[in-house]
Design a protein around this motif. Structure first.
Motif, short mmCIF file in Angstrom:
data_model
loop_
_atom_site.label_atom_id
_atom_site.label_comp_id
_atom_site.label_asym_id
_atom_site.label_seq_id
_atom_site.Cartn_x
_atom_site.Cartn_y
_atom_site.Cartn_z
N LEU A 155 31.38 36.30 -0.12
CA LEU A 155 30.20 37.18 0.01
C LEU A 155 29.94 38.10 -1.56
CD1 LEU A 155 30.46 38.45 3.36
CD2 LEU A 155 29.35 36.47 2.86
N ASP A 156 29.65 37.35 -2.44
CA ASP A 156 29.68 37.89 -3.89
C ASP A 156 28.38 37.90 -4.34
OD1 ASP A 156 28.93 35.00 -3.81
OD2 ASP A 156 30.09 34.47 -5.82
N THR A 157 27.18 37.97 -3.62
CA THR A 157 25.87 38.57 -4.22
C THR A 157 25.41 39.33 -3.01
OG1 THR A 157 24.39 36.69 -3.31
CG2 THR A 157 25.64 36.52 -5.37
N LEU A 215 28.62 49.24 -1.21
CA LEU A 215 27.81 48.09 -1.34
C LEU A 215 28.57 47.25 -2.91
CD1 LEU A 215 26.57 45.32 -0.82
CD2 LEU A 215 24.52 46.40 -1.61
N LYS A 216 28.23 48.21 -3.97
CA LYS A 216 28.68 47.71 -5.12
C LYS A 216 30.34 47.55 -5.19
CE LYS A 216 28.40 49.60 -9.94
NZ LYS A 216 30.16 49.75 -10.50
N GLY A 217 31.06 48.18 -4.73
CA GLY A 217 32.50 48.04 -4.56
C GLY A 217 32.89 46.76 -4.21
N VAL A 218 32.12 46.37 -2.81
CA VAL A 218 32.70 45.22 -2.16
C VAL A 218 32.25 43.93 -2.98
CG1 VAL A 218 32.76 46.21 0.04
CG2 VAL A 218 30.68 45.18 -0.54
N LEU A 219 31.08 44.17 -3.44
CA LEU A 219 30.35 42.97 -4.24
C LEU A 219 31.52 42.75 -5.39
CD1 LEU A 219 26.73 43.58 -4.33
CD2 LEU A 219 28.01 41.82 -2.96
N GLU A 220 31.78 43.71 -6.32
CA GLU A 220 32.76 43.51 -7.35
C GLU A 220 34.03 42.83 -6.90
OE1 GLU A 220 32.95 47.31 -8.84
OE2 GLU A 220 31.08 47.51 -10.11
N ALA A 221 34.51 43.39 -5.76
CA ALA A 221 35.79 42.70 -5.34
C ALA A 221 35.23 41.27 -5.05
CB ALA A 221 36.14 43.54 -4.25
N GLU A 222 34.40 40.82 -4.42
CA GLU A 222 34.09 39.46 -3.89
C GLU A 222 33.93 38.63 -5.36
OE1 GLU A 222 33.77 37.64 -0.75
OE2 GLU A 222 35.31 39.20 -1.12
N ARG A 230 19.47 46.90 8.34
CA ARG A 230 20.77 47.83 8.07
C ARG A 230 21.94 47.35 8.85
NH1 ARG A 230 16.83 51.33 8.05
NH2 ARG A 230 16.46 51.61 10.37
N ALA A 231 21.83 47.06 10.12
CA ALA A 231 22.96 46.33 10.78
C ALA A 231 23.63 45.20 10.17
CB ALA A 231 22.57 46.19 12.17
N GLY A 232 22.68 44.24 9.37
CA GLY A 232 23.12 43.18 8.80
C GLY A 232 24.05 43.41 7.44
N LEU A 233 23.30 44.39 6.69
CA LEU A 233 24.16 44.88 5.62
C LEU A 233 25.41 45.32 5.96
CD1 LEU A 233 24.48 45.66 2.46
CD2 LEU A 233 22.93 47.71 3.07
N GLN A 234 25.60 46.21 6.96
CA GLN A 234 26.81 46.82 7.30
C GLN A 234 27.79 45.73 7.76
OE1 GLN A 234 27.84 50.06 6.80
NE2 GLN A 234 29.86 49.12 7.21
N ARG A 235 27.37 44.83 8.70
CA ARG A 235 28.04 43.76 8.97
C ARG A 235 28.58 42.92 7.73
NH1 ARG A 235 28.36 41.81 14.17
NH2 ARG A 235 27.14 43.10 15.60
N GLY A 236 27.80 42.68 6.65
CA GLY A 236 28.09 41.75 5.67
C GLY A 236 29.41 42.89 4.80
N ILE A 237 29.34 44.06 4.57
CA ILE A 237 30.08 44.97 4.07
C ILE A 237 31.46 44.96 4.62
CG2 ILE A 237 30.65 47.23 3.41
CD1 ILE A 237 27.72 47.83 2.89
N ASP A 238 31.48 44.85 6.22
CA ASP A 238 32.66 44.88 6.89
C ASP A 238 33.40 43.38 6.46
OD1 ASP A 238 32.01 47.32 7.75
OD2 ASP A 238 31.33 46.82 9.67
N ARG A 239 32.53 42.38 6.61
CA ARG A 239 33.27 41.30 6.32
C ARG A 239 33.93 41.14 4.95
NH1 ARG A 239 36.07 37.01 8.04
NH2 ARG A 239 35.59 35.10 7.30
N ALA A 265 39.07 40.98 1.48
CA ALA A 265 39.57 41.63 0.48
C ALA A 265 40.91 41.68 1.28
CB ALA A 265 39.02 42.75 -0.03
N LEU A 266 41.05 42.46 2.33
CA LEU A 266 42.51 42.34 2.98
C LEU A 266 43.36 41.23 3.32
CD1 LEU A 266 41.42 45.25 5.66
CD2 LEU A 266 42.77 45.55 3.35
N GLU A 267 42.44 40.46 3.64
CA GLU A 267 43.13 39.00 3.82
C GLU A 267 43.65 38.42 2.59
OE1 GLU A 267 40.65 37.48 7.72
OE2 GLU A 267 40.14 36.81 5.62
N THR A 268 43.05 38.44 1.51
CA THR A 268 43.39 37.98 0.24
C THR A 268 44.61 38.84 -0.23
OG1 THR A 268 41.28 37.44 -0.49
CG2 THR A 268 42.61 37.64 -2.08
N ALA A 269 44.66 40.17 -0.01
CA ALA A 269 45.71 40.98 -0.38
C ALA A 269 47.00 40.56 0.35
CB ALA A 269 45.37 42.44 -0.22
N ASP A 270 46.77 40.33 1.60
CA ASP A 270 48.12 39.93 2.31
C ASP A 270 48.42 38.63 1.94
OD1 ASP A 270 47.77 42.15 3.96
OD2 ASP A 270 46.56 41.08 5.69
N VAL A 271 47.60 37.67 1.50
CA VAL A 271 48.18 36.47 1.05
C VAL A 271 48.95 36.48 -0.14
CG1 VAL A 271 47.46 34.20 0.29
CG2 VAL A 271 46.33 35.03 2.31
#
Length: 225
Positions: A72-74, A21-28, A195-204, A209-215
């Motif tokens: 999803l930055d927080t 979670l920490k990693g994806v938040l930093e990226a967002e 838990r399911a919501g947190l995982q969906r948020g992380i996946d999103r 991040a991948l879409e931004t990298a592709d652009v």
């Protein structure tokens, strides 16, 4: 977007989830800074009134992006978005009978399991969203909860395992514990939705991040710019 009252929740998760979670938040957060650097949001050289309107416009844009799952930055935004997606996936994003006061009890519901989730992720979600989750979980689990309470009255000396048994394990159980496992499988706790919501948020967030990298890669390879 209105500033709805927030309700605190705690997501109990497995080892390693907080680090992910920490990693994806930093990226967002970094992606949000890139978005805010677009020319339309710059205030340098503007009169004070114009600058105030630009800053207000950016705040409105941030709320739109967050609401649409595009930023999803927080923790609160990420979990809230994911929980909403989980409700929609279950067909639970609708009105439910109001949950009784006992559904809000801080203790564990009958049939819930707290083993195997040593890490905690605190978050604050919109009050209406939390109320819908509690109501949906309670209404869909109510009959099983009542049956589990009766089971405990009938078998006061038996302690069920704190970790949910998988399908193979359930097939090996016999007697009262087999019945307990059957009933507990019919209970959906709020913790499961968090838990399911947190995982969906992380996946999103990872998809963003991948879409931004592709652009960025496409722009770097565009020789016509």
């Amino acid at each position: 977007m209105g500033r709805a009252a927030k309700h605190p929740i705690t997501v109990s998760v497995r080892h390693g989830v907080r680090a992910g979670l920490k990693g994806v938040l930093e990226a967002e957060k970094a992606r949000g800074e890139v978005l805010s650097s677009a020319p339309r949001w710059q205030t340098y050289g503007l009169l004070r009134g114009e600058a105030a309107r630009v800053r207000a416009g950016w705040r409105t844009e941030v709320q739109r992006l967050r609401g649409e799952g595009l930023l999803l930055d927080t923790v609160d935004v990420l979990v809230g978005f994911g929980v909403g997606e989980e409700l929609r996936a279950r067909g639970w994003d609708r009105r439910w009978p109001e949950a009784p006061e006992e559904a809000w009890d801080q203790g564990r519901w009958p049939g819930s399991r707290d083993g195997g989730f040593p890490e905690k992720v605190p978050a604050r979600l919109g009050g209406a969203l939390v109320a819908r989750v509690v109501a949906a979980c309670w209404e869909t689990s109510r009959e099983a909860i009542e049956a589990l309470r009766a089971w405990r009255d009938e078998h006061p000396g038996i302690t069920p395992p704190r970790v949910r048994v998988d399908e193979d394990g359930r097939e090996q159980l016999v007697g009262p514990l087999a019945e307990y496992e059957r009933l507990s499988a019919l209970v959906t706790t709020t913790g499961e939705i968090w838990r399911a919501g947190l995982q969906r948020g992380i996946d999103r967030a990872r998809v963003l991040a991948l879409e931004t990298a592709d652009v960025a890669a496409g722009q770097a390879g565009d020789t016509t710019r």
